[in-house]
Scaffold this active site. Structure first.
Site, PDB file in Angstrom:
ATOM      1  CG  HIS A  98      -1.983   1.066   1.113  1.00  0.00           C
ATOM      2  ND1 HIS A  98      -1.731   2.381   1.438  1.00  0.00           N
ATOM      3  CD2 HIS A  98      -3.268   1.033   0.673  1.00  0.00           C
ATOM      4  CE1 HIS A  98      -2.823   3.101   1.208  1.00  0.00           C
ATOM      5  NE2 HIS A  98      -3.772   2.298   0.745  1.00  0.00           N
ATOM      6  CD  GLU A 168      -5.402   1.824  -3.164  1.00  0.00           C
ATOM      7  OE1 GLU A 168      -6.537   1.993  -2.762  1.00  0.00           O
ATOM      8  OE2 GLU A 168      -4.420   1.802  -2.411  1.00  0.00           O
TER       9      GLU A 168
HETATM   10  P1  PGA Z   1      -9.574   6.274   0.193  1.00  0.00           P
HETATM   11  O1  PGA Z   1      -8.338   5.281   0.430  1.00  0.00           O
HETATM   12  O2  PGA Z   1     -10.718   5.447  -0.328  1.00  0.00           O
HETATM   13  O3  PGA Z   1      -9.841   6.870   1.525  1.00  0.00           O
HETATM   14  O4  PGA Z   1      -9.126   7.293  -0.831  1.00  0.00           O
HETATM   15  C1  PGA Z   1      -8.084   4.225  -0.450  1.00  0.00           C
HETATM   16  C2  PGA Z   1      -6.875   3.442  -0.002  1.00  0.00           C
HETATM   17  O5  PGA Z   1      -5.905   4.025   0.498  1.00  0.00           O
HETATM   18  O6  PGA Z   1      -6.833   2.199  -0.137  1.00  0.00           O
END
Ligand code: PGA
Length: 255
Positions: A98, A168
């Site tokens: 992450h 992401e």
């Molecule tokens: P968020 O975070 O939905 O609050 O933007 C997503 C993540 O970090 O997995």
């Protein structure tokens, strides 16, 4: 779309107390009972996994963890939690790489070691990748490709099939708006192409690609349908029980 669809809630370091965590988890459990085409995984902080967990007859909520030690043997690794310990708690999915972990020092090499530990244990890894900025020249595509290659170094074709990719874009995490669904579609195709170059078209067609970054119950439908992803990695909205429950219903309703 690879079925079943998958919604993963990354609770990050929330909520503040075990009582609140149990309340959110039990509401989600009830909501998952009626789902037909969607798997739901919650990834609470480590301290809340046991109190929130439990595969049950009356719900389909699955447990995940937000990270894991790259060390697989028990021993002198203060502060670490092994994949076997997570498995013993009933965890089936583990997020690796992450961006918030990468920001605190996780290198591609560490991510690849964590990924291998998860695969060796038979649990399912959710490998996060994403660019810091999206430049007009398209240099971000090169950095995404390098990140995938480095994170998946030394992974066998057989294991590669079990990886779930969570795309992401870092600039869309914790933001006010998600990435545009059309752009999500384009980038997820690119991710699959990189995977196909590394592990072959058949593997690439089987892996799930999720999108994460400011997903809410309001934008979930378009991200899934126009973005053509296999699921979602949800941060803030995943600890807001009513919003998350609405979101999983929206996803489950998509044909
Ligand atoms: P968020 O975070 O939905 O609050 O933007 C997503 C993540 O970090 O997995």
């Amino acid at each position: 779309m690879n079925h079943p669809k998958l919604v993963v809630g990354n609770w990050k370091m929330n909520p503040a107390t075990v009582a609140e965590a149990k309340k959110i988890a039990s509401r989600i459990k009830i909501a998952t009972a009626k789902l037909e085409h969607t798997d739901v995984v919650i990834c609470p902080p480590l301290a809340f996994i046991a109190p929130c967990s439990g595969r049950g007859k009356h719900h389909k909520m699955l447990m995940g963890a937000q990270t894991v030690s790259p060390e697989t043997e028990s021993g002198p690794h203060t502060g670490e939690v092994s994949v076997m310990m997570l498995r013993d708690l009933g965890v089936e999915y583990v997020i690796v790489g992450h961006s918030e972990q990468r920001k605190r020092g996780d290198t591609d090499e560490m991510v690849s070691r964590r990924l291998k530990a998860v695969l060796e244990s038979g649990l399912t890894p959710i490998l996060c990748i994403g660019e810091t900025v999206r430049d007009d020249s398209g240099a971000y595509l090169g950095s995404l490709k390098n990140q995938i290659k480095a994170s998946c170094a030394d992974i066998s074709y057989k294991d590669a099939k079990k990886i779930i990719i969570a795309y992401e874009p870092i600039w869309a995490i914790g933001a006010t708006e998600a990435m545009k669904p059309e752009d999500i579609y384009e980038t997820s195709l690119f991710v699959k192409k990189v995977f196909s170059d590394l592990f072959g078209a058949e593997t690439s067609s089987k892996i799930k690609v999720l999108y994460g970054g400011s997903v809410t119950f309001r934008n979930a439908h378009d991200i899934m349908v126009i973005g053509k992803v296999d699921g979602l990695l949800v941060g803030r909205e995943s600890v807001n029980a009513p919003g998350f429950i609405e979101l999983i219903k929206v996803v489950d309703g998509i044909k």
